[in-house]
Design a protein around this motif. Structure first.
Motif, short mmCIF file in Angstrom:
data_model
loop_
_atom_site.label_atom_id
_atom_site.label_comp_id
_atom_site.label_asym_id
_atom_site.label_seq_id
_atom_site.Cartn_x
_atom_site.Cartn_y
_atom_site.Cartn_z
N TYR A 137 39.80 4.24 101.45
CA TYR A 137 41.17 4.48 101.88
C TYR A 137 41.74 5.69 101.13
CZ TYR A 137 40.93 -0.06 104.15
OH TYR A 137 40.57 -1.11 104.97
N PRO A 138 41.36 6.89 101.58
CA PRO A 138 41.81 8.10 100.87
C PRO A 138 43.32 8.29 100.88
CG PRO A 138 40.71 8.67 102.94
CD PRO A 138 40.46 7.22 102.70
N ALA A 139 44.01 7.70 101.81
CA ALA A 139 45.47 7.87 101.88
C ALA A 139 46.17 7.31 100.65
CB ALA A 139 46.02 7.19 103.13
N PHE A 140 45.53 6.41 99.92
CA PHE A 140 46.14 5.85 98.72
C PHE A 140 45.90 6.72 97.49
CE2 PHE A 140 45.57 1.75 101.14
CZ PHE A 140 46.92 1.63 101.45
N GLY A 141 45.26 7.88 97.65
CA GLY A 141 45.01 8.77 96.54
C GLY A 141 46.13 9.77 96.34
N ALA A 142 46.09 10.45 95.23
CA ALA A 142 47.13 11.42 94.90
C ALA A 142 47.08 12.65 95.78
CB ALA A 142 47.02 11.82 93.43
N THR A 143 45.88 12.98 96.30
CA THR A 143 45.75 14.18 97.13
C THR A 143 45.51 13.87 98.60
OG1 THR A 143 43.34 14.30 96.82
CG2 THR A 143 44.73 15.36 95.14
N GLY A 144 45.13 12.63 98.92
CA GLY A 144 44.82 12.28 100.31
C GLY A 144 43.42 12.65 100.72
N GLU A 145 42.67 13.33 99.86
CA GLU A 145 41.31 13.72 100.22
C GLU A 145 40.36 12.54 100.04
OE1 GLU A 145 39.22 16.39 97.51
OE2 GLU A 145 40.82 16.07 96.03
N ARG A 146 39.30 12.54 100.85
CA ARG A 146 38.32 11.47 100.77
C ARG A 146 37.35 11.73 99.62
NH1 ARG A 146 33.28 10.15 102.02
NH2 ARG A 146 32.84 8.01 102.67
N HIS A 147 36.99 10.68 98.92
CA HIS A 147 36.01 10.75 97.84
C HIS A 147 34.75 9.99 98.25
CE1 HIS A 147 38.58 12.27 94.43
NE2 HIS A 147 39.49 11.99 95.35
N ASP A 148 33.68 10.23 97.55
CA ASP A 148 32.46 9.44 97.70
C ASP A 148 32.40 8.42 96.58
OD1 ASP A 148 31.47 10.84 99.94
OD2 ASP A 148 30.68 12.43 98.63
N VAL A 149 31.76 7.29 96.86
CA VAL A 149 31.47 6.35 95.79
C VAL A 149 30.50 7.05 94.84
CG1 VAL A 149 30.54 4.09 95.21
CG2 VAL A 149 31.74 4.42 97.38
N LEU A 150 30.86 7.14 93.57
CA LEU A 150 30.08 7.93 92.64
C LEU A 150 28.70 7.35 92.40
CD1 LEU A 150 32.33 9.24 89.72
CD2 LEU A 150 31.57 10.42 91.78
N ASP A 151 27.72 8.23 92.24
CA ASP A 151 26.36 7.81 91.92
C ASP A 151 25.97 8.21 90.49
OD1 ASP A 151 26.12 10.56 92.15
OD2 ASP A 151 24.96 10.48 94.02
N ARG A 152 26.91 8.77 89.74
CA ARG A 152 26.66 9.18 88.37
C ARG A 152 27.70 8.53 87.47
NH1 ARG A 152 30.77 12.53 87.41
NH2 ARG A 152 31.70 13.64 89.18
N TRP A 153 27.50 8.71 86.14
CA TRP A 153 28.41 8.07 85.18
C TRP A 153 29.41 9.09 84.65
CZ3 TRP A 153 26.78 4.10 87.22
CH2 TRP A 153 25.44 3.74 87.27
N GLY A 154 30.37 8.61 83.88
CA GLY A 154 31.37 9.49 83.31
C GLY A 154 32.73 9.29 83.94
#
Length: 530
Positions: free
Chosen positions: A237-254
């Motif tokens: 649900y990218p609309a709930f983000g600060a920028t509205g952009e879509r993210h990927d579920v991360l595959d790395r740490w940090g």
């Protein structure tokens, strides 16, 4: 016995206890549940007599074994359950197997016991690596055996969302899996396994976990970590983000810059999630809302969020984060739950007075929270982060750094003697954390958690490691063998528990602690890249 009872007196007589013995009096169900190997039968008079004494605390008990039988006097159901756990430890190790014999000679004792702390917890990160329901129920059983009573489940992070949502189904349909997982050591070039990873708990799973835990005197503390660590949520649900952009579920740490918006639609979204989660789990007196490692850059760069902050009369984005967490804590309070946060949220300020603080960055910030009147659960990296290796050895499997030993855990004091009486009184307990970036399966979970969690149980019950702990632990490992726990041997890993043939120089926990202690005085800092 682990944890060591407050007072144990050996008596001359003993008692032969047989399978199918009768148990009578109050709180019979708690004793039967704690001792399934005995196949206890309720009766009007029993070989095990259980009575409630309101003068004792809820978790306090007195256990007496003599020639005429066994007597348990408990302040409440939890006390009776823990008395039965102590009784079990008086029996041979074989009684922790399903093929135990039919009768046992119980040595004569009188035990008077009560915990030093009310919060005796284990934290399991199921977001980085998912552990199915069966492993959660097994962990509850092991916690109950050790008189641990808070199971903190880290249910969401950048790398995955782990609970069903009927209101927002893309959370479990999209955010609950990733395409691959990082497998490199810290400071090595990125490498991936190219194997999809995922999973989530259904409402039925959560209801079962909640009921199973409550029956064994364990309270589940769910964590929805916000507003940072939000990549998985924003993949759905990218609309709930600060920028509205879509993210990927991360595959790395940090740490990720992904952050939820603080605007009203996001608050309403999260309150709906809390309602679903609490409704599925059942009785939920605590909900952890995170507040850690938040990168506020996207809030500062948003004209809409800046205008909203100004409309609230808030001077900085840090103030806005404090307001956001306070709004969620207020909503939880309306639903009968107390908010729990990591220490960054305390440093940011603005917390409800009943918010529980977990100072992962060290007991210095924990003392400040206690002095401010907050209940504190001791959770410092050293010595309560079990994702660190147990030895600085090339034989140890992959870990974030080294070393935190069993002895380090046993020596820990959750309420340091150097604190004032008022500050010490604010420490409600201690909790060990197992973050699972490098814990891919249940066998590794066993290795990382035990026997360090045995030391944690001793500390959380007694206030610090007690005399003779090392010898009692060696004896106790026979019980873990009988149960089938694949713990780390005290002498080092078995050949099949080792990981890779080389080990680069890792991060030393002492260096980490020195840097994060300095961070606790800067409300806008996040965990250093180490």
């Amino acid at each position: 016995m682990i944890p060591r009872p407050e007072l144990l007196t050996h008596l001359s007589a003993s008692y032969e206890l047989t399978a199918g013995a009768t148990v009578s009096g109050d709180l019979v169900d708690a004793v039967r549940l704690a001792l399934p190997v005995l196949d206890l039968r309720p009766g009007d008079s029993g070989e095990i007599d259980v009575r409630r004494d309101p003068a004792l605390g809820e978790e306090a008990y007195r256990l007496t074994v003599g020639s005429r039988g066994i007597e348990i006097v408990a302040g409440g159901r939890a006390g009776a359950f823990y008395a039965a756990q102590s009784l079990h430890q008086l029996l041979p190790h074989a009684t922790y197997r399903s093929s135990a014999q039919d009768s046992w000679l119980v040595p004569g004792v009188r035990i008077d016991d009560a915990p030093r702390f009310s919060w005796r917890g284990l934290h399991l990160d199921v977001a980085r690596h998912f552990f199915p329901k069966r492993e959660i129920l097994r962990l509850v059983d092991l916690m109950a055996m050790h008189k641990l009573n808070r199971l903190h489940l880290h249910l969401v992070d950048d790398q995955g969302w782990r609970v069903e949502s009927r209101a927002y189904p893309l959370l479990h349909e999209v955010a609950a899996h990733r395409a691959r997982t990082a497998i490199n050591y810290y400071r090595e070039p990125e490498a991936y396994d190219d194997v999809p990873h995922g999973g989530y708990y259904t409402f039925d799973d959560l209801a079962e976990i909640g009921a199973y835990a409550r029956a064994r005197c364990v309270t589940v503390v769910p964590e929805i970590d916000v507003p940072g660590h939000a990549s998985a949520i924003l993949a759905a649900y990218p609309a709930f983000g600060a920028t509205g952009e879509r993210h990927d579920v991360l595959d790395r740490w940090g740490i990720s810059p992904a952050i939820l918006s603080p605007l009203p639609p996001t608050v309403e979204f999260l309150i709906t999630i809390f309602d679903e989660l609490m409704g599925a789990l059942g009785e939920t007196p605590y909900v952890h809302i995170g507040g850690d490692e938040v990168v506020l850059d996207h809030w500062a760069g948003s004209a809409e969020i800046t205008a909203y902050r100004e409309s609230l009369g808030l001077a900085t984005t840090n103030d806005l984060q404090a307001w956001f967490l306070r709004r969620l804590a207020d909503a939880l309070a309306e639903r009968g739950a107390r908010a729990v946060v990591w220490d960054e949220a305390f440093v940011s300020g603005g917390l409800r007075q009943d918010t529980v603080v977990m100072p992962w960055r060290g007991m210095g910030v924990g003392r400040r929270a206690a002095a401010a009147g907050h209940d504190v659960v001791a959770t410092p990296v050293f010595p309560l982060y079990f994702d660190y290796a147990e030895a600085a050895s090339a034989d140890e499997p992959m870990a974030i750094g080294d070393a935190i030993t069993v002895e380090d855990v046993a020596a820990f004091q959750p309420a340091p003697e150097t604190w004032t009486d008022e500050e010490r009184a604010r420490v409600v307990g201690a909790q060990a954390q197992l973050w699972t970036e490098r814990v891919p399966d249940a066998r590794t979970l066993d290795y990382r958690m035990w026997p360090r969690a045995c030391a944690l149980a001793e500390v959380a019950w007694s206030g610090t490691g007690q005399e003779g702990f090392a010898g009692r632990l060696e004896e106790h490992l026979g019980r873990l063998d009988a149960i089938g726990v694949e713990y780390r041997p005290l002498a080092g890993p078995h050949p099949w528990q080792r990981r890779r043939p080389h080990r680069p120089s890792g991060v030393r926990v002492a260096d980490v602690m020195a840097r994060i202690e300095a961070m606790t005085h800067d409300p806008e800092s996040t965990r250093p890249s180490m």
